[in-house]
Each structure stands twice: as C-alpha cells, then as structure tokens.
Write a protein that holds these residues in place. Sequence first.
Motif, PDB file in Angstrom:
ATOM      1  N   ALA A 390      57.951  28.376 -28.619  1.00 50.04           N
ATOM      2  CA  ALA A 390      58.683  27.349 -27.873  1.00 50.04           C
ATOM      3  C   ALA A 390      58.114  27.192 -26.463  1.00 50.04           C
ATOM      4  O   ALA A 390      57.996  26.064 -25.954  1.00 50.04           O
ATOM      5  CB  ALA A 390      60.162  27.709 -27.821  1.00 50.04           C
ATOM      6  N   GLN A 391      57.749  28.290 -25.849  1.00 46.41           N
ATOM      7  CA  GLN A 391      57.172  28.209 -24.502  1.00 46.41           C
ATOM      8  C   GLN A 391      55.807  27.539 -24.537  1.00 46.41           C
ATOM      9  O   GLN A 391      55.472  26.747 -23.643  1.00 46.41           O
ATOM     10  CB  GLN A 391      57.074  29.614 -23.905  1.00 46.41           C
ATOM     11  N   ILE A 392      55.009  27.843 -25.558  1.00 44.58           N
ATOM     12  CA  ILE A 392      53.693  27.189 -25.675  1.00 44.58           C
ATOM     13  C   ILE A 392      53.875  25.687 -25.882  1.00 44.58           C
ATOM     14  O   ILE A 392      53.133  24.875 -25.306  1.00 44.58           O
ATOM     15  CB  ILE A 392      52.893  27.829 -26.821  1.00 44.58           C
ATOM     16  N   ASP A 393      54.844  25.307 -26.704  1.00 40.05           N
ATOM     17  CA  ASP A 393      55.141  23.871 -26.867  1.00 40.05           C
ATOM     18  C   ASP A 393      55.505  23.241 -25.533  1.00 40.05           C
ATOM     19  O   ASP A 393      55.083  22.120 -25.219  1.00 40.05           O
ATOM     20  CB  ASP A 393      56.295  23.684 -27.859  1.00 40.05           C
ATOM     21  N   SER A 394      56.272  23.992 -24.746  1.00 39.15           N
ATOM     22  CA  SER A 394      56.651  23.484 -23.428  1.00 39.15           C
ATOM     23  C   SER A 394      55.436  23.355 -22.516  1.00 39.15           C
ATOM     24  O   SER A 394      55.312  22.374 -21.763  1.00 39.15           O
ATOM     25  CB  SER A 394      57.687  24.419 -22.803  1.00 39.15           C
ATOM     26  N   GLU A 422      46.838  28.860 -17.696  1.00 38.35           N
ATOM     27  CA  GLU A 422      47.342  29.935 -16.842  1.00 38.35           C
ATOM     28  C   GLU A 422      48.706  30.416 -17.326  1.00 38.35           C
ATOM     29  O   GLU A 422      48.997  31.623 -17.307  1.00 38.35           O
ATOM     30  CB  GLU A 422      47.441  29.441 -15.398  1.00 38.35           C
ATOM     31  N   SER A 423      49.527  29.492 -17.785  1.00 33.20           N
ATOM     32  CA  SER A 423      50.844  29.868 -18.308  1.00 33.20           C
ATOM     33  C   SER A 423      50.708  30.718 -19.563  1.00 33.20           C
ATOM     34  O   SER A 423      51.478  31.666 -19.779  1.00 33.20           O
ATOM     35  CB  SER A 423      51.667  28.615 -18.609  1.00 33.20           C
ATOM     36  N   LEU A 424      49.735  30.393 -20.420  1.00 31.82           N
ATOM     37  CA  LEU A 424      49.537  31.189 -21.622  1.00 31.82           C
ATOM     38  C   LEU A 424      49.123  32.619 -21.273  1.00 31.82           C
ATOM     39  O   LEU A 424      49.651  33.583 -21.835  1.00 31.82           O
ATOM     40  CB  LEU A 424      48.481  30.558 -22.519  1.00 31.82           C
ATOM     41  N   PHE A 452      47.696  38.459 -30.586  1.00 34.56           N
ATOM     42  CA  PHE A 452      46.482  37.842 -31.111  1.00 34.56           C
ATOM     43  C   PHE A 452      46.803  36.590 -31.924  1.00 34.56           C
ATOM     44  O   PHE A 452      46.051  35.604 -31.891  1.00 34.56           O
ATOM     45  CB  PHE A 452      45.707  38.852 -31.955  1.00 34.56           C
ATOM     46  N   ILE A 453      47.910  36.615 -32.640  1.00 34.95           N
ATOM     47  CA  ILE A 453      48.323  35.419 -33.389  1.00 34.95           C
ATOM     48  C   ILE A 453      48.606  34.269 -32.438  1.00 34.95           C
ATOM     49  O   ILE A 453      48.206  33.120 -32.680  1.00 34.95           O
ATOM     50  CB  ILE A 453      49.559  35.752 -34.255  1.00 34.95           C
ATOM     51  N   LEU A 454      49.274  34.551 -31.336  1.00 38.42           N
ATOM     52  CA  LEU A 454      49.583  33.506 -30.351  1.00 38.42           C
ATOM     53  C   LEU A 454      48.305  32.963 -29.711  1.00 38.42           C
ATOM     54  O   LEU A 454      48.171  31.750 -29.486  1.00 38.42           O
ATOM     55  CB  LEU A 454      50.512  34.069 -29.282  1.00 38.42           C
TER      56      LEU A 454
END
Length: 732
Positions: A390-394, A422-424, A452-454
């Motif tokens: 959800a955060q990556i989508d954001s 940078e957020s990732l 690693f999956i993320l």
Amino acid sequence: MDTLRESLSSKNVTSVSELFFVIREALSKLNEDCKQTEGKLQQTIEKDASQLEDLIKLKKDLMEKRNEVVEANEKYRKGVDEVMSVISQDTEMMEKLNRLSKRQQRLTRMKAERDCRNIVASCERSLQSDDFPELRKQFNAAMEHHQFLVENSKDLVKSFSEKMGRLGEEIRQCLEESISKIVHKIHYPFNDMIDVKAFLSELNSLSGHLALYHTVAEYSNQGSGNGVTLSAMFEPIYESFEFHFYGPRKTNDVKHPEWYFTQALNWTQNCLPFFEALFQRVSNILVRYFHLFFLIYDFHGQSSSSLGATVYFYKQMNELVQRKTEWMLEQEQIQDDDVLFSHLIDEALAYEEQRREMGMHIEDANVMSLFCPKDILARWINIENETCIAQIDSFLTSEDKWSPRFRDLDEADNFAVCECAESLIALIQSLHSRSHLLPDKNAQSSFSVLRFILLEDFCKRLSQISRQAASPWSEPFPQVMNSIWYIHSVAMEWDEANELSADSKTSALLPETAKLYRNVWSQMADEIVNSTVLQVVELAKAYRRQNWCLPNSSLETSERALTDAFCPLLAKLSAIYVRASEIISKESLRAIFKRITSAVAKTLIDELFDMSTRYSIEGAKQMQFDMENGLLPTLHSIYTRNGLQSLLVTNDKEMDRLLSSIRLLALPQAIAILLKDEIPRLPEVFIGDKLAEFNASGLKKKQEAVNLLHIRADFEVSSALGKTGITHIQFS
C-alpha cells in the motif's frame, strides 16, 4: 663474524688498506664486548655463590630446629608416660580426675546453654526495641556461636538451631514490615526522576535491613540470600505493575499497550539508580559485619556488586513486560483485529529499541521473542507485506513522485534520486530495523525474503512505468532510469556490508536483486542508445553522400575546415550528449556516455564504409580531419564539463575502430597498395600487430581491413593510367 659483515656492508671499502682498517676496528669492538661479557659473568658467579652459601646455612638451621623439635617431642612423650604410670598405680587419684573431667564437661555445657539463652534473649530484646543495628550485631554473634557449638558441643546444635529458626522467622516478619513502611514513605517505585542523595537516611536503613534479611535467609536455609533481598526490593514494582495493568483498571486496555511499555521504561530509568546504590551498600555491610568475602549480587562474573543488581532489575522488569505482552497476544481483540495487533508490535519494537539504548539489552530477555512463533510471525509478515505494498502504491501515485529528493539542492545529488525511490529505500531500511530486533534467525530470514520480494516488485513496476513514456528523453523515463541505478547501487552497498541478509540462505538473494536492477537499467540504456542512433543515422548517410573522391591537395591541417555536411551531425551529437547530461544522474552518466559513444562510432562505421562509397586519399584525410578535429574535441569537451575527463573517448573500442578505419584509408597510395596485397596473405592473429604499425590497431579482422582498402578509388585510377600510358590526370 656478524659484526664484521655489518661493518663491511655499511662502509664502502675500495682498497686493501681500508679493508684491514675495518677488520681492526671490528676486532677492537669485539674485544670490548668480550671484556664486558666476562665482567657480567663473574658478577653472576659471585652472586650465585653468595646465594648458595645462604641456602646451605638455612638448611643447617632447619636441621638443627628439626632435631630440637624431635627431642622436645620425645621428652613430652616420656613425661606423659611417667605421669600415666604414677596415676595408674593410684586408683583414688584416677577417680578424682575422672570426676573432675565430667564436671568440666558439664560446666562447659552449662556455659554454652547460658550463652545460647543470652544470645537469643539479646536478639529478642533488640527485635522488640526495633534496634536493627544492634540486632545485626547480635545475630552475627549468634552465627559465630553456632559455629562454636558445631565444633565443641554438637548435642546443643539442634536445640539452638530451632530457637534461632523461630527467632529468624520473627526477624523476617519484622524486617518485611519495616521495609514496607520505608518503601511507602518514599513512594517507591518512583514515577519521576529522583536525586539519590536526598534519600541517604532511607538508603542506610534499608541497606541495614536487607543485609540482616540476607543473613537470616542464608542461616535458616530458606532460600538464597541474594534472591530474597533482591526480590524484597522489586516486590513493590511487581505489585504496582499488577495493580495498574491487570484486573478492572482503565490502564489495563488492550488498545493502549504503550502504557505498560512506557511505565516499565520509566520505572527502570527512575528506580534503577536507587536500586543500584542500595545494593552496593548492602554488599558493603555484608562484608564488614558478617565477613562474607564474596560477590553477593554478581550474576555475570563481574567485579562490581551493583552490576549484579542491575542485571537482576533488567531481567525482572523485562519478565513483567513479557508476561503482559504474552497475555495481550492471547486476547480475542488482538487476535481478531490486525490494527490492534500491529499497534502491539510497533510498541513492542519501540520498547525493545529504547531498552537497548538505555543499556538494558540482555540476550535471553527479549520481548520480541514472543512474536517469533510461526503462526504469529506469519500473521505479522502478511500485515507487513500488505502495508508495504500500500505504501509503494502511495509512492508511485503521489504528485511529487518524480520530484528530486533534495529540491533545493538537486545539483548536489549525484544520483538524481526522486521521491519514490528514496521512499522505497527508507521503507526497506525501516523494515530491516524492525526485523533486526528479532532474536530468532529464522524469523529474520523470513523478513529478508519479504524485503527482496518488495524490491523485485518495485523494479517490475518501474519497468512498466518506463514503457509508458513517449520517448526515452521525456518524463518519467530518465527519472525511472536514475531510480533504478540508485537502488542498484544501494543494494550493492548492502551486499558488501551484509546488512539485509539474515543467514547464508538469504545472502544470495541480494546479489540477484541487484542484478535484476542492473539488467533493467541496461535495457533502458539500450533504448536511449537506439534513440540516439535513429537521430544520427540519417545525418550520417547525408555525410556519406558527399564526394570523397577528392583530388590531391597540399593543404596543411591548419588550413583545412570541417566538411559542411559534418556540422549538422556534430551539432546533433552535441545536443544529444548535453541532453543526456541534463536528465541522467552523474553517477550513471559515465556508463551512458560510453554506450552512446560506442553506438555512434559503430553507426558511423556501418554507414560510411560500405562498398558503394569510394574514397581518395584526399577524401580520407578530410574525413580524418573531421573526426580528429571535430568529433573528438567536441566529445572531450562534453566529458570534461561533466567531470568525466578521465574517460578518454579514444579508449572506446568502436571509436578506436572508427579512427583506425579512417587512418587506414588515409595511408599514402604506395603503402596502401602494398598492404592490399600483403594483408590477405597474413594469418588472422597478426593483422592487429601489422596494422598497429600504421596507427590502425583498432582493426582486428582481416576481411574488414581488406574491404576498407578495396574502397580506395585512387587504386583503380592508378591502374587505368598505367594501362593507357597516361602519367598525369587533373580532377575538375
């Protein structure tokens, strides 16, 4: 010999006289050393002789003393035998001596019984008057008297022990009441920071009570003195924790686990200095009054008495927190509500982190161990996975996702990192810091796999986004490309530092992830290169269509000018490089420039040197001038402006091949004709060495060199003139 060799090696001997001088000098030095050694040896011999004389004298004295002791022992035995022989003859005397011996034994017993009564009575009087310092002295005397009975009147030990046992129970009850009064008086456990010096009176009273408490417990064999005294001072904290966080209290709320975590940390910070100072005093009293010369409160083999109390405090406090957390995990609200479960995890992590910062870290006392069982861990990882996605989508849907992370200092960012990348990285590091607190390696390994999956999922998303760009030169293509390069670099740093891998199984995943990012970046770089080739190829064809069969001229290099058709090509290349330097990060610019340079050089080779285009020596020299005085300086200037002056254009394999091809075409006619006949006869492996003689080492293949020489037009003209007998031809 070593001295002689050193002297000879340190001095430059050039004659026989100098050699003998050096030998004499070394010999004199050797003689001096011998004299010094002999003197030291003589001193040692004299010293040893003196010590030997002393030893012989001591041995003689010992033998004399031994003989005296043997003689005295013999005299004593003879005297005893004489007395016994006289007494054995007088029966009346024997009876009197036996009666005297029994009376002495009875008197000794009566004295011991009296001492027992007096000691017990003294202890009772001190106990009734609450005179604990005096009670401590009397109890110490009772312990010494008990040891005396064990050695001299064993029949009294049992009765005395029973009396002392009953007395000890009364003392313990009285001490517990007195300790409880003092604890309540000072409002222990403390909810605020205190100054230990403000409680010196209470510290002295409590330390005396606890020292006596310890001694009574050890004497009565009812538990360890260490345990009962430490437990007595931790009991108020235990009771307060039970009161606030169990039962029908508002503070016992599953929605607010931070309350009991925070309270535990506060009590640790506020009570521990008092706890340490108190038990340091207890240890000193035990050594001074009870002669217990051992480390009373040391649980870890340290030399400080307070350290053992500190470790005990940490362990007991953490046990309270662990027991409460375990109770929380068993509640239905926590089991049914992922939000409450996540909140409990966050607070447990924050507690463990602060506990370590406060120096409370103990390997076998980690509250996060409660989250390592498979069912709880699987639920936690599933929640983390959903939250991270959800955060990556954001990240990828926000308006400023492609904005630079340092908006006011974007020029200082060599990676040109955008907000989403940078957020990732921050998300992955946060996930690592959370899982790093887990004591179980298998649990850490599960989180490593999730990270690693993320990372792989984010890479795939960026790749999909890049395909939606109108061109490789427009947003978001370069931003995606810079992000991928940045994440790849960070992943390589993590791999070198071995940060994200929990064990050997997961250590191989990070290089594979970094390789994935590198491959995606390489594919995107190929798109930029292909776009560059498409923009250059038509201009290269226009440049090729010029008339390269120029007549010979005597123009010097300084008198030449760039070909008109070459200027648009040069301008386009300059614009492409400048645009690349504007949108590509400085860290990856070197790699992009190398790819573009290599592709441009290969395109020029393919377009300029096909079999349909003919070159005279003059045309080849003009093209050589265009390349060496137009293309190379331009590229070198662009490289220098971007801090890549160490990256030589001519070191590129394809660029070297392009320049070597032009130089081969520009060779004088006689040399070129000879090469045209010689090269086909040479083995393939010698082609490079042969062409290197003519500054054309970039050409490695025989057929390529032959083809280049075949497009020299002046060979055919020369051959035709020779057949017709014409010795001169003028080009219009």
